[in-house]
Write a protein that holds these residues in place. Structure first.
Motif, PDB file in Angstrom:
ATOM      1  N   LEU A 110       7.618   1.716  -9.130  1.00  0.00           N
ATOM      2  CA  LEU A 110       7.609   2.913  -8.281  1.00  0.00           C
ATOM      3  C   LEU A 110       6.362   2.934  -7.395  1.00  0.00           C
ATOM      4  CD1 LEU A 110       8.669   5.529 -10.987  1.00  0.00           C
ATOM      5  CD2 LEU A 110      10.120   4.560  -9.175  1.00  0.00           C
ATOM      6  N   VAL A 111       6.439   3.725  -6.328  1.00  0.00           N
ATOM      7  CA  VAL A 111       5.357   3.798  -5.348  1.00  0.00           C
ATOM      8  C   VAL A 111       4.684   5.163  -5.397  1.00  0.00           C
ATOM      9  CG1 VAL A 111       4.765   3.712  -2.886  1.00  0.00           C
ATOM     10  CG2 VAL A 111       6.526   2.177  -3.808  1.00  0.00           C
ATOM     11  N   SER A 112       3.349   5.159  -5.370  1.00  0.00           N
ATOM     12  CA  SER A 112       2.562   6.366  -5.116  1.00  0.00           C
ATOM     13  C   SER A 112       1.772   6.099  -3.841  1.00  0.00           C
ATOM     14  CB  SER A 112       1.622   6.674  -6.285  1.00  0.00           C
ATOM     15  OG  SER A 112       0.734   7.725  -5.944  1.00  0.00           O
ATOM     16  N   GLN A 113       2.284   6.588  -2.723  1.00  0.00           N
ATOM     17  CA  GLN A 113       1.671   6.338  -1.421  1.00  0.00           C
ATOM     18  C   GLN A 113       0.823   7.545  -1.025  1.00  0.00           C
ATOM     19  OE1 GLN A 113       1.848   3.537   0.977  1.00  0.00           O
ATOM     20  NE2 GLN A 113       0.068   4.821   1.457  1.00  0.00           N
ATOM     21  N   ASN A 114      -0.473   7.309  -0.880  1.00  0.00           N
ATOM     22  CA  ASN A 114      -1.419   8.376  -0.557  1.00  0.00           C
ATOM     23  C   ASN A 114      -2.191   8.025   0.713  1.00  0.00           C
ATOM     24  OD1 ASN A 114      -1.517   9.943  -3.448  1.00  0.00           O
ATOM     25  ND2 ASN A 114      -1.358   7.730  -3.750  1.00  0.00           N
ATOM     26  N   GLU A 115      -3.054   8.963   1.142  1.00  0.00           N
ATOM     27  CA  GLU A 115      -3.950   8.724   2.278  1.00  0.00           C
ATOM     28  C   GLU A 115      -3.180   8.281   3.516  1.00  0.00           C
ATOM     29  OE1 GLU A 115      -7.505   6.547   1.321  1.00  0.00           O
ATOM     30  OE2 GLU A 115      -7.603   7.387  -0.709  1.00  0.00           O
ATOM     31  N   ILE A 116      -2.118   8.996   3.844  1.00  0.00           N
ATOM     32  CA  ILE A 116      -1.301   8.606   4.980  1.00  0.00           C
ATOM     33  C   ILE A 116      -0.983   9.824   5.859  1.00  0.00           C
ATOM     34  CG2 ILE A 116       0.902   8.708   3.708  1.00  0.00           C
ATOM     35  CD1 ILE A 116      -0.251   6.236   6.488  1.00  0.00           C
ATOM     36  N   GLY A 117      -2.062  10.607   6.129  1.00  0.00           N
ATOM     37  CA  GLY A 117      -1.960  11.685   7.092  1.00  0.00           C
ATOM     38  C   GLY A 117      -2.727  11.312   8.347  1.00  0.00           C
ATOM     39  N   LEU A 118      -3.676  12.138   8.715  1.00  0.00           N
ATOM     40  CA  LEU A 118      -4.539  11.872   9.880  1.00  0.00           C
ATOM     41  C   LEU A 118      -5.819  11.182   9.426  1.00  0.00           C
ATOM     42  CD1 LEU A 118      -5.684  12.273  12.757  1.00  0.00           C
ATOM     43  CD2 LEU A 118      -6.277  14.626  12.086  1.00  0.00           C
ATOM     44  N   ASP A 119      -6.628  11.902   8.684  1.00  0.00           N
ATOM     45  CA  ASP A 119      -7.868  11.394   8.102  1.00  0.00           C
ATOM     46  C   ASP A 119      -7.978  11.991   6.712  1.00  0.00           C
ATOM     47  OD1 ASP A 119     -10.432  10.814   7.285  1.00  0.00           O
ATOM     48  OD2 ASP A 119     -11.439  12.005   8.829  1.00  0.00           O
ATOM     49  N   PRO A 120      -7.571  11.216   5.700  1.00  0.00           N
ATOM     50  CA  PRO A 120      -7.249   9.787   5.740  1.00  0.00           C
ATOM     51  C   PRO A 120      -5.806   9.514   6.165  1.00  0.00           C
ATOM     52  CG  PRO A 120      -7.065  10.576   3.503  1.00  0.00           C
ATOM     53  CD  PRO A 120      -7.544  11.759   4.315  1.00  0.00           C
ATOM     54  N   GLY A 121      -5.614   8.388   6.823  1.00  0.00           N
ATOM     55  CA  GLY A 121      -4.274   7.971   7.221  1.00  0.00           C
ATOM     56  C   GLY A 121      -4.304   7.150   8.488  1.00  0.00           C
ATOM     57  N   ILE A 122      -4.171   7.814   9.621  1.00  0.00           N
ATOM     58  CA  ILE A 122      -4.171   7.109  10.901  1.00  0.00           C
ATOM     59  C   ILE A 122      -5.481   6.344  11.080  1.00  0.00           C
ATOM     60  CG2 ILE A 122      -4.089   7.390  13.406  1.00  0.00           C
ATOM     61  CD1 ILE A 122      -2.294   9.837  12.979  1.00  0.00           C
ATOM     62  N   ASP A 123      -6.593   6.939  10.629  1.00  0.00           N
ATOM     63  CA  ASP A 123      -7.880   6.240  10.741  1.00  0.00           C
ATOM     64  C   ASP A 123      -7.862   4.932   9.964  1.00  0.00           C
ATOM     65  OD1 ASP A 123      -7.724   7.632   8.313  1.00  0.00           O
ATOM     66  OD2 ASP A 123      -9.894   7.945   8.191  1.00  0.00           O
ATOM     67  N   HIS A 124      -7.229   4.915   8.778  1.00  0.00           N
ATOM     68  CA  HIS A 124      -7.123   3.676   8.010  1.00  0.00           C
ATOM     69  C   HIS A 124      -6.334   2.622   8.784  1.00  0.00           C
ATOM     70  CE1 HIS A 124      -8.929   5.744   4.785  1.00  0.00           C
ATOM     71  NE2 HIS A 124      -7.881   5.998   4.015  1.00  0.00           N
ATOM     72  N   LEU A 125      -5.214   3.024   9.375  1.00  0.00           N
ATOM     73  CA  LEU A 125      -4.387   2.080  10.128  1.00  0.00           C
ATOM     74  C   LEU A 125      -5.184   1.453  11.266  1.00  0.00           C
ATOM     75  CD1 LEU A 125      -1.099   4.198  10.429  1.00  0.00           C
ATOM     76  CD2 LEU A 125      -1.586   2.402   8.757  1.00  0.00           C
ATOM     77  N   MET A 126      -5.956   2.273  11.968  1.00  0.00           N
ATOM     78  CA  MET A 126      -6.782   1.766  13.062  1.00  0.00           C
ATOM     79  C   MET A 126      -7.814   0.771  12.558  1.00  0.00           C
ATOM     80  SD  MET A 126      -7.408   5.294  15.181  1.00  0.00           S
ATOM     81  CE  MET A 126      -6.140   6.026  16.233  1.00  0.00           C
ATOM     82  N   ALA A 127      -8.438   1.088  11.426  1.00  0.00           N
ATOM     83  CA  ALA A 127      -9.429   0.176  10.857  1.00  0.00           C
ATOM     84  C   ALA A 127      -8.795  -1.144  10.441  1.00  0.00           C
ATOM     85  CB  ALA A 127     -10.107   0.837   9.655  1.00  0.00           C
ATOM     86  N   HIS A 128      -7.629  -1.076   9.779  1.00  0.00           N
ATOM     87  CA  HIS A 128      -6.943  -2.315   9.375  1.00  0.00           C
ATOM     88  C   HIS A 128      -6.626  -3.171  10.595  1.00  0.00           C
ATOM     89  CE1 HIS A 128      -6.872  -0.492   5.554  1.00  0.00           C
ATOM     90  NE2 HIS A 128      -5.663   0.019   5.550  1.00  0.00           N
ATOM     91  N   ASP A 129      -6.187  -2.538  11.667  1.00  0.00           N
ATOM     92  CA  ASP A 129      -5.845  -3.274  12.885  1.00  0.00           C
ATOM     93  C   ASP A 129      -7.081  -3.952  13.477  1.00  0.00           C
ATOM     94  OD1 ASP A 129      -4.017  -3.764  15.355  1.00  0.00           O
ATOM     95  OD2 ASP A 129      -5.766  -2.734  16.201  1.00  0.00           O
ATOM     96  N   LEU A 130      -8.192  -3.244  13.560  1.00  0.00           N
ATOM     97  CA  LEU A 130      -9.395  -3.822  14.156  1.00  0.00           C
ATOM     98  C   LEU A 130      -9.941  -4.985  13.329  1.00  0.00           C
ATOM     99  CD1 LEU A 130     -11.311  -0.613  15.317  1.00  0.00           C
ATOM    100  CD2 LEU A 130     -10.003  -2.205  16.732  1.00  0.00           C
ATOM    101  N   VAL A 131      -9.957  -4.819  12.009  1.00  0.00           N
ATOM    102  CA  VAL A 131     -10.466  -5.895  11.153  1.00  0.00           C
ATOM    103  C   VAL A 131      -9.583  -7.128  11.272  1.00  0.00           C
ATOM    104  CG1 VAL A 131     -10.882  -6.593   8.765  1.00  0.00           C
ATOM    105  CG2 VAL A 131     -11.614  -4.341   9.553  1.00  0.00           C
TER     106      VAL A 131
END
Length: 383
Positions: A110-131
């Motif tokens: 099963l999945v527990s998906q967290n930190e996927i709103g704005l902050d935290p969330g979109i900011d994480h996606l941006m960081a993953h993309d840049l790295v």
């Protein structure tokens, strides 16, 4: 498979409406049914009074429960999901008690998906993309010196003398001023107990550059690993923080003095005084009905060699309230709805997770975020 959306507060509407509009089977749970009916009653066919017991009884294998309730209720709902073979999604930071459930979620598939709103969330996606882009670039080298910053904040679209406006009772905002932070500045750990002691200027790379005030928040260090920075990299700066309008520090100086004066006071006294102050502030600094809010987010990665930048990119976002409602509501709840669909489509592995690293999901979700903001772009400072 049924989606169980728990909580219909100010940050829930757009994502919930998106899932219902897409034809998913959705049960809406709220402690006050009348409030839920007011928010989504025009399209929701199944609204129920929330209790943990009622939700648990309704869960079936393969269902997804979304908690947009206060963070202290997430773990109990996640445990209910485990007991019934259902998945869990929330926009909140992963608490230690939630992280402790990782093994159980993995074992159950099963999945527990967290930190996927704005902050935290979109900011994480941006960081993953840049790295990922930096790792794949021609200038990548373990000898480069890196600097990373991530600043996010909700601010008034129409500035006021107080340089801030509240959507609800602001006690939480005031209490956050008493929270310490830890970040990396100039190769050294920086610990701050008072945010106003670490305010600095940030010039944002918007189409019309704009100067803001920023300060570090929470503990930035765990995200060095989460963002997959190599331990061998030469990391000068790593800061995740809050962004405010220029002039905020001056306007809030009396607030800072009051908060500082409460240091060492009994917890009950602190809570009472901050709550009273919050209620007074709300009377004169609340959003008017229909008044647009504004959300800004900037995530930047720079690599230098011999003192010269060789890689420097920033994700820049500027969004404000419009006919669709508040910017904050769109940017918190819509990514949650995207995560729910990815869980149902088995695009996220079992376990407790923050925002995904999968390049396909990162690219797709960031692309879909473009429609939520009036401006969203990845700026290359070296071109």
């Amino acid at each position: 498979m049924t989606i169980h959306w728990c909580g219909t507060g100010l940050s829930s509407g757009p994502g919930l409406r998106r899932l219902i509009g897409a034809g998913h089977q959705v049960v809406v749970w709220n402690r006050t049914v009348a409030n839920a009916a007011e928010a989504v009653g025009d399209i929701a066919k199944d609204i129920r009074p929330y209790t943990l017991e009622a939700l648990t009884a309704a869960l079936a294998p393969g269902d997804v429960a979304i908690s947009m309730l206060p963070a202290d209720q997430h773990v109990a709902i996640a445990q209910a999901c485990l007991s019934k073979g259902a998945h869990f999604v929330s926009s909140s930071y992963i608490a230690p008690e939630m992280r402790a459930l990782d093994g159980a979620f993995r074992e159950a598939g099963l999945v527990s998906q967290n930190e996927i709103g704005l902050d935290p969330g979109i900011d994480h996606l941006m960081a993953h993309d840049l790295v990922a882009r930096y790792r794949a670039s021609r200038v990548y080298s373990p000898e480069n010196v890196l600097s990373f910053v991530s600043y996010c904040g909700g601010i008034p679209k129409i500035p006021n003398p107080f340089r801030y406006k509240f959507s609800w009772a602001p006690a939480g905002v005031l209490k956050a001023l008493r929270s310490p932070s830890r970040s990396l500045r100039n190769f050294s750990e920086l610990r701050i107990t008072r945010p106003w002691d670490a305010i600095s200027e940030y010039v944002a790379p918007l189409p019309q550059p704009e100067s803001f005030e920023v300060y570090p928040n929470r503990d930035s260090y765990p995200f060095i690993e989460d963002y997959r920075f190599d331990p061998a990299w030469k990391l000068r700066d790593f800061v995740r923080g809050t962004i405010r309008l220029k002039g905020w520090a001056e306007a809030w100086a009396p607030i800072f003095r009051t908060v500082e004066g409460l240091e060492g006071a009994p917890a009950a006294e602190v809570d009472q005084k901050l709550t009273a102050m919050a209620n007074d502030l709300l009377k004169t600094n609340a959003y008017a009905p229909g008044e647009p809010d504004r959300v800004v987010l900037f995530v930047s990665l720079k690599a230098e060699r011999d003192g010269r930048p060789v890689f420097h990119e920033t994700w820049a976002m500027d969004a404000w309230g419009d006919d669709r409602g508040s910017a904050m509501g769109r940017l918190v709840s819509t990514p949650v709805s995207l995560a729910v669909e990815s869980v149902l489509n088995r695009e996220i592995p079992a376990g407790v997770h923050s925002a995904p690293h999968d390049p396909k999901l990162v690219a797709r979700w960031l692309d879909q975020t473009r429609a939520l903001a009036q401006y969203l772009d990845r700026v290359d400072h070296l071109q």
